[in-house]
Design a protein around this motif. Structure first.
Motif, mmCIF file in Angstrom:
data_model
loop_
_atom_site.group_PDB
_atom_site.id
_atom_site.type_symbol
_atom_site.label_atom_id
_atom_site.label_comp_id
_atom_site.label_asym_id
_atom_site.label_seq_id
_atom_site.Cartn_x
_atom_site.Cartn_y
_atom_site.Cartn_z
ATOM 1 N N LEU A 298 46.746 30.233 -62.556
ATOM 2 C CA LEU A 298 46.895 28.787 -62.402
ATOM 3 C C LEU A 298 48.325 28.377 -62.732
ATOM 4 O O LEU A 298 48.945 27.605 -62.026
ATOM 5 N N LEU A 299 48.824 28.964 -63.824
ATOM 6 C CA LEU A 299 50.187 28.666 -64.235
ATOM 7 C C LEU A 299 51.171 29.186 -63.193
ATOM 8 O O LEU A 299 52.163 28.547 -62.884
ATOM 9 N N ALA A 300 50.852 30.392 -62.673
ATOM 10 C CA ALA A 300 51.733 31.002 -61.692
ATOM 11 C C ALA A 300 51.823 30.131 -60.442
ATOM 12 O O ALA A 300 52.839 30.078 -59.787
ATOM 13 N N GLN A 301 50.718 29.474 -60.138
ATOM 14 C CA GLN A 301 50.669 28.682 -58.927
ATOM 15 C C GLN A 301 50.938 27.203 -59.217
ATOM 16 O O GLN A 301 50.396 26.339 -58.538
ATOM 17 N N ALA A 302 51.746 26.962 -60.221
ATOM 18 C CA ALA A 302 52.079 25.569 -60.530
ATOM 19 C C ALA A 302 52.600 24.898 -59.262
ATOM 20 O O ALA A 302 53.462 25.436 -58.579
ATOM 21 N N ASN A 303 52.030 23.772 -58.963
ATOM 22 C CA ASN A 303 52.357 23.111 -57.708
ATOM 23 C C ASN A 303 53.832 22.720 -57.613
ATOM 24 O O ASN A 303 54.379 22.156 -58.559
ATOM 25 N N PRO A 304 54.450 23.016 -56.495
ATOM 26 C CA PRO A 304 55.836 22.579 -56.329
ATOM 27 C C PRO A 304 55.910 21.051 -56.181
ATOM 28 O O PRO A 304 54.898 20.407 -55.865
ATOM 29 N N ALA A 305 57.090 20.532 -56.389
ATOM 30 C CA ALA A 305 57.264 19.066 -56.353
ATOM 31 C C ALA A 305 56.924 18.477 -54.986
ATOM 32 O O ALA A 305 56.470 17.340 -54.894
ATOM 33 N N VAL A 306 57.140 19.278 -53.932
ATOM 34 C CA VAL A 306 56.885 18.742 -52.579
ATOM 35 C C VAL A 306 55.411 18.396 -52.333
ATOM 36 O O VAL A 306 55.094 17.664 -51.409
ATOM 37 N N PHE A 307 54.547 18.908 -53.201
ATOM 38 C CA PHE A 307 53.122 18.602 -53.037
ATOM 39 C C PHE A 307 52.856 17.099 -53.114
ATOM 40 O O PHE A 307 51.915 16.606 -52.525
ATOM 41 N N GLN A 308 53.709 16.431 -53.867
ATOM 42 C CA GLN A 308 53.516 14.974 -53.964
ATOM 43 C C GLN A 308 53.795 14.291 -52.628
ATOM 44 O O GLN A 308 53.235 13.237 -52.339
ATOM 45 N N ILE A 309 54.639 14.939 -51.816
ATOM 46 C CA ILE A 309 54.923 14.396 -50.478
ATOM 47 C C ILE A 309 53.660 14.520 -49.618
ATOM 48 O O ILE A 309 53.261 13.579 -48.932
ATOM 49 N N PHE A 310 53.025 15.715 -49.710
ATOM 50 C CA PHE A 310 51.785 15.940 -48.943
ATOM 51 C C PHE A 310 50.728 14.892 -49.318
ATOM 52 O O PHE A 310 50.030 14.373 -48.466
ATOM 53 N N GLU A 311 50.657 14.652 -50.603
ATOM 54 C CA GLU A 311 49.635 13.708 -51.075
ATOM 55 C C GLU A 311 49.974 12.264 -50.701
ATOM 56 O O GLU A 311 49.119 11.522 -50.226
ATOM 57 N N LYS A 312 51.216 11.918 -50.928
ATOM 58 C CA LYS A 312 51.613 10.521 -50.745
ATOM 59 C C LYS A 312 51.555 10.060 -49.285
ATOM 60 O O LYS A 312 51.102 8.957 -48.992
ATOM 61 N N TYR A 313 52.015 10.931 -48.381
ATOM 62 C CA TYR A 313 52.153 10.480 -46.987
ATOM 63 C C TYR A 313 51.035 10.974 -46.063
ATOM 64 O O TYR A 313 51.085 10.697 -44.862
ATOM 65 N N SER A 314 50.076 11.690 -46.628
ATOM 66 C CA SER A 314 49.040 12.317 -45.780
ATOM 67 C C SER A 314 48.281 11.341 -44.892
ATOM 68 O O SER A 314 47.885 11.691 -43.781
ATOM 69 N N LYS A 315 48.064 10.130 -45.371
ATOM 70 C CA LYS A 315 47.228 9.198 -44.604
ATOM 71 C C LYS A 315 48.036 8.179 -43.795
ATOM 72 O O LYS A 315 47.464 7.217 -43.283
ATOM 73 N N GLN A 316 49.331 8.401 -43.726
ATOM 74 C CA GLN A 316 50.162 7.414 -43.025
ATOM 75 C C GLN A 316 50.149 7.620 -41.508
ATOM 76 O O GLN A 316 49.860 8.714 -41.021
ATOM 77 N N LYS A 317 50.481 6.559 -40.824
ATOM 78 C CA LYS A 317 50.571 6.611 -39.365
ATOM 79 C C LYS A 317 51.768 7.477 -38.978
ATOM 80 O O LYS A 317 52.763 7.534 -39.701
ATOM 81 N N LYS A 318 51.661 8.123 -37.862
ATOM 82 C CA LYS A 318 52.699 8.997 -37.301
ATOM 83 C C LYS A 318 53.036 10.163 -38.255
ATOM 84 O O LYS A 318 54.174 10.628 -38.320
ATOM 85 N N VAL A 319 52.030 10.526 -39.004
ATOM 86 C CA VAL A 319 52.176 11.666 -39.914
ATOM 87 C C VAL A 319 51.002 12.620 -39.665
ATOM 88 O O VAL A 319 49.861 12.181 -39.526
ATOM 89 N N THR A 320 51.309 13.913 -39.595
ATOM 90 C CA THR A 320 50.250 14.913 -39.421
ATOM 91 C C THR A 320 50.275 15.860 -40.607
ATOM 92 O O THR A 320 51.301 16.497 -40.877
ATOM 93 N N LEU A 321 49.181 15.886 -41.294
ATOM 94 C CA LEU A 321 49.071 16.780 -42.444
ATOM 95 C C LEU A 321 48.094 17.892 -42.093
ATOM 96 O O LEU A 321 47.014 17.640 -41.533
ATOM 97 N N LEU A 322 48.491 19.105 -42.409
ATOM 98 C CA LEU A 322 47.631 20.253 -42.108
ATOM 99 C C LEU A 322 47.416 21.070 -43.378
ATOM 100 O O LEU A 322 48.368 21.353 -44.108
#
Lengths: 153, 154
Positions: free
Chosen positions: A29-53
């Motif tokens: 779990l510690l090894a897989q500490a989430n990178p900072a960019v994960f907040q981008i995935f979370e924040k913009y995932s539901k926005q228009k003209k955005v595709t999250l996979l």
């Protein structure tokens, strides 16, 4: 007095067990500490003209990928400063495979993030395309950098 | 003289009995009553109460039920309660950590979210996977490209 001693022993044992659990079970779990960019995935995932996979090992086994995440902004102008900030943060603890800049700003970057498990690799890929089309990728798995290159050819 | 004293005592006992049934006697007075009915010479008019006070006296002399535990038993009970609580806390902590680890460690979700709409269709997922890779492809034909090779040395 005896009760206090026992109480102390039990407390130590309990703490020790929890520590073991945290170290053993939580090591990865510690090894897989989430990178900072994960907040981008979370924040913009539901926005228009955005595709999250988000794809798991179940579909990615043939690529030796355990987790694949990507976010594509049709026009990432507004999100770009935040994305770059997160990348800067993740870069500090990563190996830069390749990076290109324009006017002092990163326009594409291929980074290998650190992992505790040497058999596991984590990659962060970022690219700004035409009309500020932004693609951000997070790949985690056993695929080697060579295999990543093959995948990106 | 003795008869007079005996008469006074009997009167006093009769009054105590009356008070006893009224619930007005003190512990000392009740003990006095019990003591009185233990003796051989009891006034005839009070003999009727003898079985009651003898029985009460016998009850009084029986070992009292344990209303409070000895100190060691208290400690043992405290220790075992502590143990149970510790084990329960340990399990709870393990469960929380396990759940947390599981939740974060095994991303089982396969989906694509387009314009805020979630899709789980496998074909669509794979199509978007290819699309994502295409967007960051390394142009191998462009000799001037900065992305011809990646620095893959460890």
């Amino acid at each position: 007095m005896k009760a206090k001693k026992i109480e102390r022993k039990v407390s130590i044992a309990l703490l020790f067990s929890i520590t073991l659990l945290c170290c053993g079970g939580g090591q990865s779990l510690l090894a897989q500490a989430n990178p900072a960019v994960f907040q981008i995935f979370e924040k913009y995932s539901k926005q228009k003209k955005v595709t999250l996979l988000e794809v798991s090992e179940e579909l990615m086994a043939e690529y030796r990928i355990k987790q694949f995440k990507s976010i594509i902004f049709e026009d990432g102008t507004l999100a770009l400063p935040e994305i770059r900030r997160c990348i800067e943060q993740d870069k500090q603890d990563a190996k830069k495979l390749k990076e290109a800049t324009a006017d002092g700003l990163v326009v594409s970057g291929y980074y290998r993030l650190k992992t505790v498990d040497p058999a596991m690799n984590r990659y962060l890929i970022f690219k700004v395309g035409k009309k500020n089309k932004v693609t951000l990728l997070y790949i985690e798995g056993r695929l080697t950098p060579e295999e990543l290159v093959e995948l990106l050819k | 003289m003795n008869n007079k004293r005996k008469y006074i005592d009997n009167q006093k006992i009769a009054l105590l009995i009356e008070n006893y049934f009224e619930g007005l006697t003190t512990t000392a007075e009740e003990a006095q009553l019990r003591h009185y009915f233990q003796q051989a010479q009891i006034s005839d008019n009070l003999l009727i109460y003898k079985p009651l006070f003898v029985a009460l006296s016998d009850l009084h002399e029986m070992p009292q039920p344990i209303t409070c535990l000895p100190e060691t038993a208290k400690k043992n009970r405290f220790t075992s309660r502590l143990k149970i609580m510790s084990i329960a806390s340990g399990f709870a902590a393990a469960l929380i950590i396990g759940f947390f680890a599981l939740f974060h460690e095994s991303p089982t979700a396969n989906y694509v979210m387009i314009d805020g709409q979630k899709y789980t269709d496998k074909t669509l997922i794979m199509h978007n996977f290819e699309q994502s890779l295409d967007n960051v492809k390394i142009d191998m034909n462009d000799m001037l490209s900065e992305f011809q090779t990646l620095d893959i040395e460890p």
